[in-house]
Design an enzyme around this catalytic site. Structure first.
Site, PDB file in Angstrom:
ATOM      1  CD  GLU A  15      -2.923  -1.045   2.349  1.00 51.47           C
ATOM      2  OE1 GLU A  15      -3.875  -0.256   2.348  1.00 51.47           O
ATOM      3  OE2 GLU A  15      -2.662  -1.810   3.297  1.00 51.47           O
ATOM      4  CB  SER A 167      -5.392  -1.647  -0.775  1.00 57.55           C
ATOM      5  OG  SER A 167      -5.109  -0.320  -0.404  1.00 57.55           O
ATOM      6  CB  SER A 307      -9.256   9.185  -2.509  1.00 59.51           C
ATOM      7  OG  SER A 307      -8.015   8.660  -2.934  1.00 59.51           O
TER       8      SER A 307
END
Length: 336
Positions: A15, A167, A307
């Site tokens: 990540e 994720s 996002s």
């Protein structure tokens, strides 16, 4: 005098790639007339600041100071943008607690707890109007017996995922019993995820993600929800980060009653888990029942321009820079 902010990026897992993008976006949005911002990269090999000339300067880990051009920079606050280990699991938070340096995220206990999906569900059990998919938590010692445990407790289809991952790394949707062993092995073997696996019964419905934060005035603010529609089997790593695979609708098409119910649930989740700063909660709205099912909570949500949280901040009517300033000022007011 401007507050000195350590904007922390990188990390010890896959990540890290997302973390670099998040920190880069936050850096561009912060008010540099108000804050001196230093991007601090952390990895297993080194912790450092890279100056505009590309020269790296090591951070002194014993007190988190930065020797730079003949002076020593001491930080007023850590803005943690490390997804996964060690930024989201409580390790960095414990470190900063020992040094009495405030930070923008949840505290060490909440961070550690919420990285563990099974334990989080146990704490959230009993919240009015919130439903939890039936699940089993598997430990490494149960790996050889995992198939029997899952099949004797749950019904197909399943979601199999690392209990402490992010994720969607290591996650599989299992529709046939023959796929289960491979999915369990994939989840157990995902790097830096704690060697625990959670298996849940699949919930069919619309998927949403919604942010909530406490502002500098101490108020809990629930942001508009985002609906996630993907062409993939589920919202996996590729769906999250490969352009064109997912449609994200912000604000989501929810009725007023559904919005109000979601806000009540999110506030209860935030308070019950003793959250700080911003968090994001993912949930399903089950088809045919209109029940909200908890998926997971993210205490260091992604912060690229695309996002969920930045989308929701804009839909709420704020600029991202204002939002990040609220997180900073709120954190500076908290006792250390």
């Amino acid at each position: 005098m401007k507050a000195k902010i350590a904007l922390i990026t990188g990390g010890y897992t896959e990540e890290a790639a997302v973390s670099f993008k998040s920190a880069a976006f936050v850096y561009t949005q912060l008010d540099h007339e108000k804050y001196d911002v230093y991007r601090i990269t952390i990895s297993k090999e080194a912790w450092f600041y890279e100056d505009p000339n590309g020269e790296r300067h090591s951070v002194a880990k014993e007190d988190f100071t930065l020797p730079l051009q003949g002076e020593t920079i001491t930080f007023d606050l850590a803005f943690i943008m490390v997804h996964g280990v060690p930024g989201e699991d409580g390790r960095l938070q414990s470190y900063f607690d020992l040094l009495n340096i405030p930070y923008t995220s949840c505290d060490a206990l909440t961070s550690a707890l919420t990285m563990n999906k099974g334990y989080t569900k146990a704490v959230l059990s009993g919240i009015p109007e919130l439903f939890l998919a039936k699940s089993v938590l598997l430990f490494e010692s149960q790996r050889v017996d995992a198939i029997r445990i899952v099949e004797s407790n749950l019904s197909l289809p399943y979601f199999v995922k690392p209990n402490a991952g992010g994720s969607s790394i290591g996650m599989t949707k299992v529709k046939e019993a023959s796929q289960l062993q491979q999915a369990i092995d994939k989840a157990f073997d995902a790097e830096n995820t704690g060697k625990q696996v959670i298996v849940e019964e699949f919930v069919t419905g619309r998927e949403f993600s919604e942010g909530i934060f406490r502002n500098a005035a101490g108020e809990l603010i629930v942001l508009p929800a985002t609906e996630v529609r993907t062409t993939r089997e589920f919202f996996d790593y590729e769906a999250k980060y490969v352009p064109g695979l997912t449609e994200e609708i912000t604000p989501a098409d929810l009725t007023v009653e559904q919005q109000q119910r979601a806000a009540r649930i999110l506030k209860e989740i935030y308070v019950r888990l003793n959250c700080k700063g911003m968090v994001r909660v993912d949930f399903f709205l089950e088809s045919g029942t209109d029940k909200f099912y908890f998926i997971e909570i993210n205490t260091i949500p992604g912060q690229t321009a695309q996002s969920f949280i930045p989308q929701q901040v804009r839909a709420y009517g704020m600029k991202e820079g204002e939002f990040y300033a609220e997180l900073i000022e709120s954190a500076l007011k908290r006792p250390v």
